[in-house]
Design an enzyme around this catalytic site. Structure first.
Site, mmCIF file in Angstrom:
data_model
loop_
_atom_site.group_PDB
_atom_site.id
_atom_site.type_symbol
_atom_site.label_atom_id
_atom_site.label_comp_id
_atom_site.label_asym_id
_atom_site.label_seq_id
_atom_site.Cartn_x
_atom_site.Cartn_y
_atom_site.Cartn_z
ATOM 1 N N HIS A 92 56.118 -46.804 48.128
ATOM 2 C CA HIS A 92 54.879 -46.097 47.798
ATOM 3 C C HIS A 92 54.326 -45.415 49.040
ATOM 4 O O HIS A 92 53.169 -45.031 49.086
ATOM 5 C CB HIS A 92 53.825 -47.057 47.256
ATOM 6 C CG HIS A 92 54.351 -47.956 46.181
ATOM 7 N ND1 HIS A 92 54.874 -49.190 46.441
ATOM 8 C CD2 HIS A 92 54.461 -47.759 44.854
ATOM 9 C CE1 HIS A 92 55.278 -49.735 45.301
ATOM 10 N NE2 HIS A 92 55.040 -48.882 44.338
ATOM 11 N N HIS A 139 59.450 -44.540 39.952
ATOM 12 C CA HIS A 139 60.557 -45.115 40.731
ATOM 13 C C HIS A 139 61.890 -45.059 39.996
ATOM 14 O O HIS A 139 62.807 -45.807 40.345
ATOM 15 C CB HIS A 139 60.274 -46.583 41.047
ATOM 16 C CG HIS A 139 59.012 -46.831 41.792
ATOM 17 N ND1 HIS A 139 58.792 -46.341 43.054
ATOM 18 C CD2 HIS A 139 57.900 -47.517 41.452
ATOM 19 C CE1 HIS A 139 57.592 -46.736 43.457
ATOM 20 N NE2 HIS A 139 57.024 -47.436 42.507
#
Lengths: 335, 208
Positions: free
Chosen positions: A220, A58
């Site tokens: 996700h 991320h």
């Protein structure tokens, strides 16, 4: 799959090692452990510590915000997987300067359990901790179940504001309140155009049809609230404001910080086109814009799309947002 | 009075039982879970026993805390983390003590199970490990007299009937919850783990 890497199982470790090399002197691995990154610069004795943690994949979230004026440490798991409680524990012990440590992280099951466990472990030695879970994603649960929501890009605002409160010398309770107040006044909505690939899986774990936008998809690839035909930047701005404002009221005279966050594969040009649309709409309604954030803050590797976060500010929050911060991935100077 | 070595003996017994029941637990978990239950319990309790056997920590609290970490590292599944919370709760209750009386062990069990319920947001009746742990703990606390062995046997018996009772329950937590009504009629793997823990400890009680 085309990914520039060595072995998939080394993806997370080699990323952190690269960052520690590139930003040597600013951040460092704790005892050469690639799952724990801490601020390498001197920190005032007695400053409240702030730590976070979460899976890899991320960047700049989470570890990119370790540095002066933001976080003291970050525990790093594999791609999209929580780090273990014992890594968190070692990190908390390392950053505690005697005034306690705020555990500030996104609201996900694995991270919640492991941070709770780490808090119990350090409590044995009377290290004080407080917890704030960022849950800004409006698409992930209705307003009356806000504590079920996922934490996404808005967590960067929470890092910034809590970090400023700690740097000012406030106590743990105040730093916790600063983080919680930020969370209470911010909302995020995401738009995904294409999926991402977890290196160890090797192929996309979900698909998004051509010409389709997943409205509200998580970082996700968690299912969103809706799929819509591909839309223009202006339409996306309208939809973002509609979803956010159904949850957080905005009125004439309010002051807000807007974050347009690229998910990894969306050009900055497109992000600024969406920001333009949102900024104009808010300004036309007499809402003041303060320290906009446009760029990549919380990504999902090669996912295309963006998220929009709105944080409503009062003088206290604005002051903390304005305070200086400098990390390998963040500067307050260009906002 | 119980010392660290008594805990180490009991953990070794539990590890031995989990190793023997690995396939049984895998099969049970495959019914409505992901099948890793036997593997994670085998490696978790193996690591716990290993840590307990080697540790030179005499403070029971620190000893249990260290070994709960070893368990958690080796069994990072949801159930593994939940059991670690139980050990952490016991550790905090026994902090600063080098020996534990039966009452203190009872209080530690109670603290451990309470921490599990707090952190997992769960209670008995929801088809989880708590359905064997809670009755076992209650039986242990209610057991009169000073005969530790007899009290551990009472706890094991209560754990076994608690586990059996999960057959009639509907899952509300974890992956098993997706099966909803289909989970009725099936034993809960976590509750069976709780039964195996108390049955092993009762057997270890003969040595203590």
């Amino acid at each position: 799959m085309k990914k520039i890497m060595n072995k998939a199982s080394d993806f997370a470790r080699e990323t952190v090692e690269g960052i520690a090399l590139a930003h040597a002197g600013r951040v460092a691995m704790l005892n050469d452990d690639p799952q724990i990154l801490i601020n390498a610069q001197p920190v005032k004795e007695g400053k409240v510590g702030i730590v976070t943690g979460g899976g890899s994949g991320h960047l700049p979230v989470f570890l990119g915000y370790v540095g002066n004026g933001m976080l003291d440490g970050c525990a790093i798991g594999n791609v999209f997987a929580s780090p273990s409680a014992s890594k968190m524990e070692a990190m908390i012990r390392a950053v505690d300067k005697g005034s306690g440590v705020l555990l500030l992280y996104g609201n996900y099951g694995g991270d919640n359990l492991n941070f709770d466990m780490a808090a119990e472990m350090v409590d044995m030695d009377d290290i004080k901790t407080a917890t704030v879970r960022v849950a800004d994603d409006v698409a992930s649960a209705p307003n009356d179940k806000r504590n079920k929501r996922r934490g996404v890009a808005g967590m960067v605002y929470a890092f910034k504001i809590a970090g400023a409160a700690a740097a000012k010398g406030h106590d743990l309770e105040t730093v916790q309140r600063a983080a919680q107040k930020t969370c209470d006044n911010m909302r995020t909505i995401g738009f995904a155009l294409s999926p991402c690939i977890v290196p160890e899986v090797g192929s996309p774990t979900f698909t998004i049809e051509d010409n389709i936008v997943e409205v509200g998809m998580g970082i996700h690839g968690e299912a969103g609230i809706d799929t819509a035909p591909m839309m223009t930047a202006d339409e996306m701005a309208d939809l973002a404001l509609e979803k956010i404002e159904s949850d957080l009221e905005l009125n004439e005279g309010d002051r807000v910080s807007v974050m347009v966050n690229g998910l990894g594969a969306t050009p900055l040009e497109e992000q600024y086109i969406v920001f333009r649309a949102i900024a104009r709409r808010l300004q036309n309604r007499g809402i003041d814009l303060y320290m906009p954030h446009v760029g990549e803050f919380a990504t999902s590797m090669e996912m295309a799309g963006l998220s929009v976060t709105i944080l409503k500010l009062d003088d206290e929050l604005a002051g903390w947002l304005r305070a200086p911060a400098l990390t390998p991935f963040y500067t307050s100077e260009n906002k | 009075m119980l010392t660290k070595s008594d805990f180490a003996k009991a953990f070794a017994r539990v590890a031995d039982t989990m190793a023997k029941h690995k396939d049984y637990l895998v099969k049970l978990d495959q019914v409505n879970g992901d099948g890793d239950l036997g593997l994670s319990m085998d490696s978790g309790f193996g690591a716990l026993a290993d840590c307990a056997g080697r540790s030179d920590e005499t403070d029971l609290g620190r000893f249990l805390m260290k070994c709960s970490q070893a368990f958690n590292e080796a069994a990072p599944s949801s159930l593994g983390t939940i059991i670690s919370f139980g050990l952490v709760g016991m550790a905090k209750s026994l902090k600063g003590k080098e020996t534990a009386s039966r009452e203190q062990l009872g209080a530690a069990l109670d603290a451990g199970i309470t921490l599990i319920m707090d952190r997992a947001g769960s209670k008995p009746g929801e088809k989880t490990i708590l359905d064997s742990l809670v009755p076992a703990k209650d039986a242990f606390l209610a057991c009169p007299g000073d005969d530790l062995k007899r009290c551990l046997e009472a706890a094991a018996k209560a754990a076994a009937s608690g586990a059996e009772a999960t057959r009639a329950m509907r899952s509300v937590h974890g992956r098993a919850a997706y099966y909803g009504d289909k989970s009725i009629g099936v034993l809960d793997g976590g509750a069976e783990v709780g039964r195996l823990i108390f049955e092993s400890i009762a057997k270890a009680g003969t040595d203590i």
